[in-house]
Design an enzyme around this catalytic site. Structure first.
Site, mmCIF file in Angstrom:
data_model
loop_
_atom_site.group_PDB
_atom_site.id
_atom_site.type_symbol
_atom_site.label_atom_id
_atom_site.label_comp_id
_atom_site.label_asym_id
_atom_site.label_seq_id
_atom_site.Cartn_x
_atom_site.Cartn_y
_atom_site.Cartn_z
ATOM 1 N N GLY A 225 0.825 -1.194 0.000
ATOM 2 C CA GLY A 225 0.000 0.000 0.000
ATOM 3 C C GLY A 225 0.865 1.252 0.000
ATOM 4 O O GLY A 225 2.057 1.220 -0.297
ATOM 5 N N GLY A 227 2.507 4.739 1.965
ATOM 6 C CA GLY A 227 3.011 5.116 3.275
ATOM 7 C C GLY A 227 4.456 4.723 3.512
ATOM 8 O O GLY A 227 5.060 3.956 2.757
ATOM 9 N N ILE A 229 5.905 2.861 5.839
ATOM 10 C CA ILE A 229 6.226 1.464 6.149
ATOM 11 C C ILE A 229 6.265 0.637 4.865
ATOM 12 O O ILE A 229 7.201 -0.147 4.641
ATOM 13 C CB ILE A 229 5.206 0.887 7.154
ATOM 14 C CG1 ILE A 229 5.271 1.658 8.474
ATOM 15 C CG2 ILE A 229 5.471 -0.602 7.389
ATOM 16 C CD1 ILE A 229 4.170 1.300 9.460
ATOM 17 N N GLU A 248 -2.755 -3.622 -6.252
ATOM 18 C CA GLU A 248 -3.617 -2.565 -6.772
ATOM 19 C C GLU A 248 -2.762 -1.351 -7.141
ATOM 20 O O GLU A 248 -2.930 -0.750 -8.181
ATOM 21 C CB GLU A 248 -4.694 -2.183 -5.751
ATOM 22 C CG GLU A 248 -4.149 -1.654 -4.431
ATOM 23 C CD GLU A 248 -5.195 -1.550 -3.351
ATOM 24 O OE1 GLU A 248 -6.104 -2.403 -3.317
ATOM 25 O OE2 GLU A 248 -5.096 -0.635 -2.516
ATOM 26 N N GLY A 346 -8.659 -1.347 -0.840
ATOM 27 C CA GLY A 346 -8.481 -2.758 -1.174
ATOM 28 C C GLY A 346 -7.876 -3.571 -0.056
ATOM 29 O O GLY A 346 -7.454 -4.710 -0.283
ATOM 30 N N LYS A 372 1.321 13.787 19.622
ATOM 31 C CA LYS A 372 0.288 14.776 19.290
ATOM 32 C C LYS A 372 0.276 15.840 20.369
ATOM 33 O O LYS A 372 0.073 15.535 21.548
ATOM 34 C CB LYS A 372 -1.076 14.104 19.183
ATOM 35 C CG LYS A 372 -2.200 15.055 18.783
ATOM 36 C CD LYS A 372 -3.518 14.317 18.637
ATOM 37 C CE LYS A 372 -4.625 15.257 18.209
ATOM 38 N NZ LYS A 372 -5.933 14.540 18.081
#
Length: 443
Positions: A225, A227, A229, A248, A346, A372
């Site tokens: 995907g 990113g 990592i 994908e 996906g 944060k």
């Protein structure tokens, strides 16, 4: 362009300026504009110039990343937006308080969005120069959705406008061609592709990558995907041999593996010899490499993301990131609270397909915590915040990895799953997580 006489005559008959073509758009229309690297930006620019003559026009698409006035969140923007995936431009609109409607669909089911949700009145398609027969390619990302959208539009008697772009590669694949006869208008526009910048992985991402790389054998077929990592894993795979790609997303780390010889696609079991993908985001070098290159094969989402097809690859490895994991082992990867960040996408398609594959594995990866407002926040939590959607359910999750380890949850009881996840949480939160797990009866 070297079209035959009949195709050239049709092309010339339909050729017009962008300003003339977008007059086909009427108030109240739904206009499809593109997916990922395949957006018809010249047509969108012309549509922007016509904005004062239009009302209630919905622009549909996903993951576009190039600057475009239609997506300018600082202007008096009259357009509405609909998407199946919140990308950079869609999130800008959402953050500015603009109207962005979102449909949660698995990418394997995105044709349902095309036919039953999008239902475009006008389709803008960025396409390559035509071949001799008058066929043009949808380019590096268009095949993902465009074929279904074209059919949906033509079956309903709607309009198709082609942006013929000499910078768009002619990509080999299934359902990736449109003929000049299928267009209602043709506009010539040279629009270079901006680079989609792949960030340099940080040390934490590289540590997570090492845990996952230990689980990937030579000869595996993989999917990554977006990113840090995934990028770290992509470049880390240079230590492996005879890899295959069925994904994908196609990006620059994958291209580097192909050019380095790590990817041969020789041991996949499904479409051996081909790098299979649905859309691409990367450098101009990546897009140029795809042009007329039969080593790459693009497929619509409905096929590339079909878990039954994914499973036909041997040793299929699926690697995706998540924003949070709870102690049940559920992954929240597309929204936290009521704020939509990306999409169902996906992830579940590949989680299931990989595990159905002979020798396959699926991995969900995240950093253990983030900072944060000067405070450390755990990404492994006892429960999700109200409004958070579960992207991948606990019954489907297999491996989960952080910088503190990689655990296989698949066959564990509820209490053992909680223990395993606490073991890879940030050390600052482990005691608190164990206490909360006991309070809720998980331990």
């Amino acid at each position: 362009m070297h079209m035959n006489g009949a195709a050239q005559a049709l092309y010339s008959e339909k050729l017009m300026t962008a300003a003339e073509a977008v007059k086909l758009v009427k108030s109240g229309d739904r206009v499809y504009a593109g997916t990922a690297s395949s957006f018809a930006y010249a047509l969108l620019d012309a549509l922007w110039e016509q904005r004062h003559q239009l009302e209630n026009v919905t622009v549909m698409g996903s993951m576009g990343y190039q600057a475009c006035p239609v997506y300018d969140e600082t202007s008096d923007n009259p357009f509405l937006f609909n998407t199946f995936f919140m990308g950079v431009n869609e999130r800008k609109q959402l953050k500015a308080g603009k109207k962005v409607s979102y449909n949660s669909v698995h990418l394997s089911m995105v044709d349902e969005w095309s036919y039953n949700i999008a239902k475009p009145d006008v389709c803008f398609f960025d396409v390559s120069l035509p071949d001799e027969e008058g066929y043009m390619s949808y380019g590096p990302s268009g095949c993902a959705t465009e074929e279904a959208l074209k059919l949906a539009a033509k079956e309903a008697g709607k309009k198709v406008i082609l942006q013929v772009n000499p910078c768009t590669p002619y990509v080999v694949g299934e359902g990736n061609l449109i003929h000049v006869s299928e267009a209602d208008a043709i506009v010539e526009a040279e629009r270079p592709y901006d680079d989609f910048i792949t960030m340099v992985p940080d040390g934490t991402s590289e540590t997570i990558a090492k845990y996952i790389l230990d689980e990937i054998p030579d000869g595996a077929t993989f999917q990554l995907g977006l990113g840090n990592i995934s990028t770290a894993i992509g470049y880390g795979l240079r230590c492996k041999n005879d890899l295959g790609i069925h994904t994908e997303l196609l990006n620059d780390p994958m291209l580097a593996l192909i050019e380095n010889g790590n990817v041969t696609n020789s041991r996949k079991g499904y479409m051996d010899g081909k790098t299979v993908f649905s859309f691409s985001l990367g450098s101009r070098h990546l897009y140029e490499t795809l042009d007329c290159n039969d080593k790459f094969y693009v497929m619509p989402f409905r096929k590339a993301n079909d878990a039954r097809i994914i499973a036909q690859n041997r040793n299929m490895i699926s690697i995706n990131a998540t924003m949070s994991v709870n102690l049940f082992g559920e992954a929240a990867s597309d929204c936290i609270g009521w704020r939509q960040q990306s999409a169902t996408g996906g992830q579940l398609d590949f989680v299931r397909g990989a595990q159905w594959s002979e020798g396959g594995k699926s991995f969900i990866a995240t950093v253990s915590a983030f900072e944060k407002n000067g405070k450390l926040v755990s990404k492994i939590v006892p429960f999700f915040a109200p409004g958070t959607a579960v992207t991948t359910p606990r019954s489907d999750i297999q491996y989960v990895a952080t910088e503190y380890g990689c655990v296989n949850l698949k066959n564990l009881t509820v209490d053992d799953r909680a223990k395993a996840l606490i073991s890879i949480a940030h050390p600052a939160f482990r005691e608190e997580l164990a206490s909360q797990a006991k309070q809720f009866g998980l331990l």
